[in-house]
Design an enzyme around this catalytic site. Structure first.
Site, PDB file in Angstrom:
ATOM      1  N   THR A  98     -15.263  17.378   1.428  1.00 33.46           N
ATOM      2  CA  THR A  98     -16.003  16.373   0.639  1.00 33.46           C
ATOM      3  C   THR A  98     -17.280  15.868   1.316  1.00 33.46           C
ATOM      4  O   THR A  98     -17.353  15.801   2.548  1.00 33.46           O
ATOM      5  CB  THR A  98     -15.069  15.167   0.364  1.00 33.46           C
ATOM      6  OG1 THR A  98     -15.813  14.119  -0.238  1.00 33.46           O
ATOM      7  CG2 THR A  98     -14.453  14.614   1.644  1.00 33.46           C
ATOM      8  N   TYR A 128      -9.423   8.236   2.941  1.00 39.30           N
ATOM      9  CA  TYR A 128      -9.625   9.525   2.263  1.00 39.30           C
ATOM     10  C   TYR A 128     -10.591  10.388   3.063  1.00 39.30           C
ATOM     11  O   TYR A 128     -10.286  11.534   3.408  1.00 39.30           O
ATOM     12  CB  TYR A 128     -10.152   9.294   0.836  1.00 39.30           C
ATOM     13  CG  TYR A 128     -10.638  10.565   0.165  1.00 39.30           C
ATOM     14  CD1 TYR A 128      -9.748  11.515  -0.314  1.00 39.30           C
ATOM     15  CD2 TYR A 128     -12.011  10.816   0.025  1.00 39.30           C
ATOM     16  CE1 TYR A 128     -10.202  12.684  -0.920  1.00 39.30           C
ATOM     17  CE2 TYR A 128     -12.469  11.981  -0.585  1.00 39.30           C
ATOM     18  CZ  TYR A 128     -11.561  12.908  -1.059  1.00 39.30           C
ATOM     19  OH  TYR A 128     -12.019  14.071  -1.652  1.00 39.30           O
TER      20      TYR A 128
HETATM   21  N1  LIG Z   1     -12.960  14.795  -7.278  1.00 40.68           N
HETATM   22  C1  LIG Z   1     -14.065  14.644  -6.555  1.00 40.68           C
HETATM   23  O1  LIG Z   1     -14.983  13.892  -6.919  1.00 40.68           O
HETATM   24  C2  LIG Z   1     -14.246  15.402  -5.270  1.00 40.68           C
HETATM   25  C3  LIG Z   1     -15.441  15.240  -4.540  1.00 40.68           C
HETATM   26  C4  LIG Z   1     -15.599  15.946  -3.350  1.00 40.68           C
HETATM   27  C5  LIG Z   1     -14.591  16.788  -2.903  1.00 40.68           C
HETATM   28  N2  LIG Z   1     -13.447  16.907  -3.618  1.00 40.68           N
HETATM   29  C6  LIG Z   1     -12.408  17.810  -3.111  1.00 40.68           C
HETATM   30  O2  LIG Z   1     -12.334  18.908  -3.989  1.00 40.68           O
HETATM   31  C7  LIG Z   1     -10.983  19.392  -4.064  1.00 40.68           C
HETATM   32  C8  LIG Z   1     -10.561  19.483  -5.510  1.00 40.68           C
HETATM   33  O3  LIG Z   1     -10.648  18.199  -6.096  1.00 40.68           O
HETATM   34  P1  LIG Z   1     -10.203  17.918  -7.596  1.00 40.68           P
HETATM   35  O4  LIG Z   1     -11.204  16.977  -8.174  1.00 40.68           O
HETATM   36  O5  LIG Z   1      -9.891  19.208  -8.289  1.00 40.68           O
HETATM   37  O6  LIG Z   1      -8.863  17.101  -7.322  1.00 40.68           O
HETATM   38  P2  LIG Z   1      -7.726  16.686  -8.364  1.00 40.68           P
HETATM   39  O7  LIG Z   1      -8.198  16.889  -9.750  1.00 40.68           O
HETATM   40  O8  LIG Z   1      -7.237  15.358  -7.929  1.00 40.68           O
HETATM   41  O9  LIG Z   1      -6.611  17.787  -8.070  1.00 40.68           O
HETATM   42  C9  LIG Z   1      -5.861  17.796  -6.913  1.00 40.68           C
HETATM   43  C10 LIG Z   1      -4.580  18.511  -7.231  1.00 40.68           C
HETATM   44  O10 LIG Z   1      -3.782  18.563  -6.053  1.00 40.68           O
HETATM   45  C11 LIG Z   1      -2.458  18.314  -6.435  1.00 40.68           C
HETATM   46  N3  LIG Z   1      -1.667  17.885  -5.301  1.00 40.68           N
HETATM   47  C12 LIG Z   1      -1.612  16.663  -4.706  1.00 40.68           C
HETATM   48  N4  LIG Z   1      -0.745  16.681  -3.690  1.00 40.68           N
HETATM   49  C13 LIG Z   1      -0.253  17.927  -3.625  1.00 40.68           C
HETATM   50  C14 LIG Z   1       0.705  18.571  -2.809  1.00 40.68           C
HETATM   51  N5  LIG Z   1       1.327  17.917  -1.830  1.00 40.68           N
HETATM   52  N6  LIG Z   1       0.984  19.879  -3.035  1.00 40.68           N
HETATM   53  C15 LIG Z   1       0.388  20.543  -4.037  1.00 40.68           C
HETATM   54  N7  LIG Z   1      -0.512  19.999  -4.862  1.00 40.68           N
HETATM   55  C16 LIG Z   1      -0.825  18.702  -4.652  1.00 40.68           C
HETATM   56  C17 LIG Z   1      -2.565  17.250  -7.509  1.00 40.68           C
HETATM   57  O11 LIG Z   1      -1.374  17.174  -8.249  1.00 40.68           O
HETATM   58  P3  LIG Z   1      -1.003  15.768  -8.959  1.00 40.68           P
HETATM   59  O12 LIG Z   1      -2.119  15.455  -9.883  1.00 40.68           O
HETATM   60  O13 LIG Z   1       0.298  16.063  -9.638  1.00 40.68           O
HETATM   61  O14 LIG Z   1      -0.888  14.779  -7.825  1.00 40.68           O
HETATM   62  C18 LIG Z   1      -3.739  17.815  -8.309  1.00 40.68           C
HETATM   63  O15 LIG Z   1      -3.303  18.777  -9.228  1.00 40.68           O
HETATM   64  C19 LIG Z   1     -10.159  18.430  -3.203  1.00 40.68           C
HETATM   65  O16 LIG Z   1     -10.010  18.987  -1.933  1.00 40.68           O
HETATM   66  C20 LIG Z   1     -11.024  17.195  -3.097  1.00 40.68           C
HETATM   67  O17 LIG Z   1     -10.770  16.479  -1.918  1.00 40.68           O
HETATM   68  C21 LIG Z   1     -13.244  16.243  -4.793  1.00 40.68           C
END
Ligand SMILES: NC(=O)c1ccc[n+]([C@@H]2O[C@H](COP(=O)([O-])OP(=O)(O)OC[C@H]3O[C@@H](n4cnc5c(N)ncnc54)[C@H](OP(=O)(O)O)[C@@H]3O)[C@@H](O)[C@H]2O)c1
Length: 304
Positions: A98, A128
């Protein structure tokens, strides 16, 4: 074979892109693969996929402040375990991190704010950001090759909860006359589908033995404040007829909207390295138009 952990925003978009490009993949929801379960990690990865893409993460930035144990378990310790197994089994590990690792004040260079490069020292603030940084460091200390970390920013998509969906919902609320949105946090909004495109190109390069970097910064191009982003969501929503009425959006400073976790004021990352993989990275506004044209996003926010 490509294995994908997590079926959130990025996990869903990756499945779409890999399906469209005829890649062999398997995506595992948390019910089938919890990355905090080390036995399950061993067991599933014993099938020796060529790639593991870890999109699973604890992403509730504010909640993490009071739920730190779980945030570190998912974003740091589980990542270490996955990296160790990838090393043992010679699996290529692609991990997502991130822009929030850049929490300090921006640096002025030649009169302009400097975009963060992959070699700049990180400065995470909050649980985070710190847990994600720790995950990165674990990978770098465990693997010497066969890994790539991609830092991205301000992700949104038709799936899950995200800023555009919240803004559409608030603007559509008949009881709300106006909206206040933060104007002094600057970053790069990124459509998760475009990041998935980038990851597919990266996988293609690695499969064709084209050298790649160990760290990329990938976002849509252009910069925005949350206020700019909200105004664009309203403009596009009105143009597409998914919003009926224009409302007043007022820019406010961060201090007027306190949150448990501190956000970076300027987390704009330098995209130069990523441009060697995706030559023309679309501007965020162009991709916002695409995302807001998707049937799925319209249906999903209308059902709220
Ligand atoms: N969203 C943002 O703005 C943003 C910005 C910068 C970087 N990122 C990074 O980009 C990546 C993808 O983000 P995203 O927006 O796609 O996130 P997201 O929509 O929150 O998806 C994360 C997924 O991980 C699952 N998860 C959580 N704990 C887990 C575990 N122990 N084992 C297996 N699955 C698990 C969640 O399941 P549940 O929903 O059931 O908990 C969810 O399906 C992440 O690494 C995040 O840190 C995100």
């Amino acid at each position: 074979m490509i294995y994908i952990t997590g079926t959130g925003q990025l996990g869903q978009e990756l499945q779409k892109v890999f399906r469209d490009t005829n890649k062999s993949f398997q995506a595992f929801p948390i019910e089938e693969w919890d990355i905090c379960n080390t036995n399950q990690n061993e067991d599933i990865l014993s099938k020796n996929p060529s790639f593991l893409i870890n999109t699973a993460a604890y992403t509730a930035v504010d909640k993490a402040e009071s739920d730190l144990k779980l945030a570190y378990e998912i974003n740091s310790e589980a990542v270490l375990n996955l990296a160790q197994i990838c090393k043992k089994r010679n699996i290529y590990f692609i991990h997502i991190s991130t822009d929030f690792v850049f929490g300090k004040n921006p640096v002025v260079q030649n009169g302009n704010l400097k975009f963060w490069s992959t070699t700049d020292l990180s400065s995470p603030k909050g649980i985070y950001a710190e847990s994600k940084k720790k995950g990165e460091s674990y990978i770098e200390n465990t693997l010497t090759d066969k890994y790539t970390i991609i830092r991205t920013s301000w992700l949104y998509s038709a799936y899950g909860n995200n800023f555009p969906k919240t803004i559409l919902r608030l603007l559509n609320d008949p009881n709300r006359k106006e909206l206040n949105v933060i104007e002094d946090q600057i970053g790069r909004p990124t459509w998760a589908y475009r990041l998935a495109n980038f990851i597919e190109l990266l996988v293609q390069n690695i499969s064709n033995s084209i050298p790649v970097e160990k760290m990329y910064h990938f976002s849509n191009s252009g910069l925005a404040s949350w206020y700019d982003f909200a105004c664009a969501i309203q403009d596009i929503g009105l143009n597409k007829g998914i919003l009926k009425e224009k409302k007043s959006i007022t820019p406010i400073p961060t201090e007027s909207y306190p949150t448990p976790a501190e956000r970076p004021r300027f987390s704009v990352m330098d995209l130069t390295k990523s441009q060697s993989i995706m030559k023309n990275i679309p501007h965020w506004r162009e991709d916002l138009e695409y995302c807001l044209s998707e049937d799925l996003i319209i249906k999903s926010w209308m059902n709220w």
